[in-house]
Design an enzyme around this catalytic site. Sequence first.
Site, mmCIF file in Angstrom:
data_model
loop_
_atom_site.group_PDB
_atom_site.id
_atom_site.type_symbol
_atom_site.label_atom_id
_atom_site.label_comp_id
_atom_site.label_asym_id
_atom_site.label_seq_id
_atom_site.Cartn_x
_atom_site.Cartn_y
_atom_site.Cartn_z
ATOM 1 N N GLU A 25 31.059 36.327 42.141
ATOM 2 C CA GLU A 25 29.948 36.549 41.468
ATOM 3 C C GLU A 25 28.766 35.498 41.809
ATOM 4 O OE1 GLU A 25 30.346 36.521 37.158
ATOM 5 O OE2 GLU A 25 31.923 37.938 37.063
ATOM 6 N N ARG A 67 38.398 36.438 33.878
ATOM 7 C CA ARG A 67 37.449 35.949 34.988
ATOM 8 C C ARG A 67 37.884 36.590 36.312
ATOM 9 N NH1 ARG A 67 34.809 33.663 31.770
ATOM 10 N NH2 ARG A 67 34.503 31.259 31.462
ATOM 11 N N HIS A 98 29.392 40.947 33.866
ATOM 12 C CA HIS A 98 29.846 39.795 33.078
ATOM 13 C C HIS A 98 29.069 39.388 31.784
ATOM 14 C CE1 HIS A 98 31.846 35.416 33.973
ATOM 15 N NE2 HIS A 98 32.046 35.941 32.537
#
Length: 331
Positions: free
Chosen positions: A227, A203, A244
């Site tokens: 993000e 993450r 991602h």
Amino acid sequence: MRILVDSAIPFIEGVLEPFAEVEYIDGKAFTRDIVKDADALIIRTRTLCDKALLDGSKVQFIATATIGFDHIDLDYCREHNIAVSSSAGCNARGVLQWVSAALTLLAERDNFRPEERTLGIVGVGNVGKLIKEYAESWGFRTICSDPPREEREQLGFASLEDVLRQSDIVTLHTPLNPTTRHLIDTENIALLHSGATLINASRGECVATEATRRNDLTYITDVWENEPHIDGAYLAKSFIATPHIAGYSAQGKANASAMAIQALARHFGLPLRDWHTEEVATVTPKMLSWEEMRGTIANYCNLEAESASLRNNPGNFEELRNNYHYREEYF
């Protein structure tokens, strides 16, 4: 029964319609007004499920087609009898193959063989244990840290500090929680030796962006703080930079959708407890040699091309992610 589904989750459309009223909406479009009459939600990380969204709603079940819970207020859900399910482990082999492709490019750039490097693995869950297994078969020395597992199982894992001190390459595979937020910070990143590599496919918030100001390290980055509004300096200095999508394999996505449907079916007593899409081929896991993996991985996971796309279009992070062509797993 009314079910709201994130429209970006694949393979689900048409599955639940015989049993419920189903509405597909953008993950960011889940609002209190839309959710209030829903019995169940099937979401991704882009939907924050907290009191602001759920208070006063009929929701009694949330399935996230992702491996983590950091976008769900679990305390609130427990207090209000809302069952929650994740798809933990669904994309482990997809992430394994992303990391394998990254190691291949790093080895080509720096001209090393696996037996010449120590790989530190932080987080030895579904993903980390696969990386450990394959990396050791290829010749890497591995050193692992997983404090929660060490406390439960006494496996002899090292501390995070020892992993940072001893490793040439560190790869992060931890969930995001209060303990792991800024797990790598401006203080402990100093433990990495000059020339070391930090890989983050866990993450974004597990690495403090401020910590990446060190210019003598190599960064390989799939996940980012804030993000889709990613830090330009961090992007510019990352050797590999992707939006991602480390776990975005077709098989991983199929597994995630299946796990969400199956969990919902168990909760509501629907005849879908063994459901799995037939749109994606099942791949039998196998071990590959380092040479075989190096010679084939770019055909399945071309990180150079993916990095170029993000560098050229950083403002389109979300579009690149949502429109990503799912990779095929092959080992």
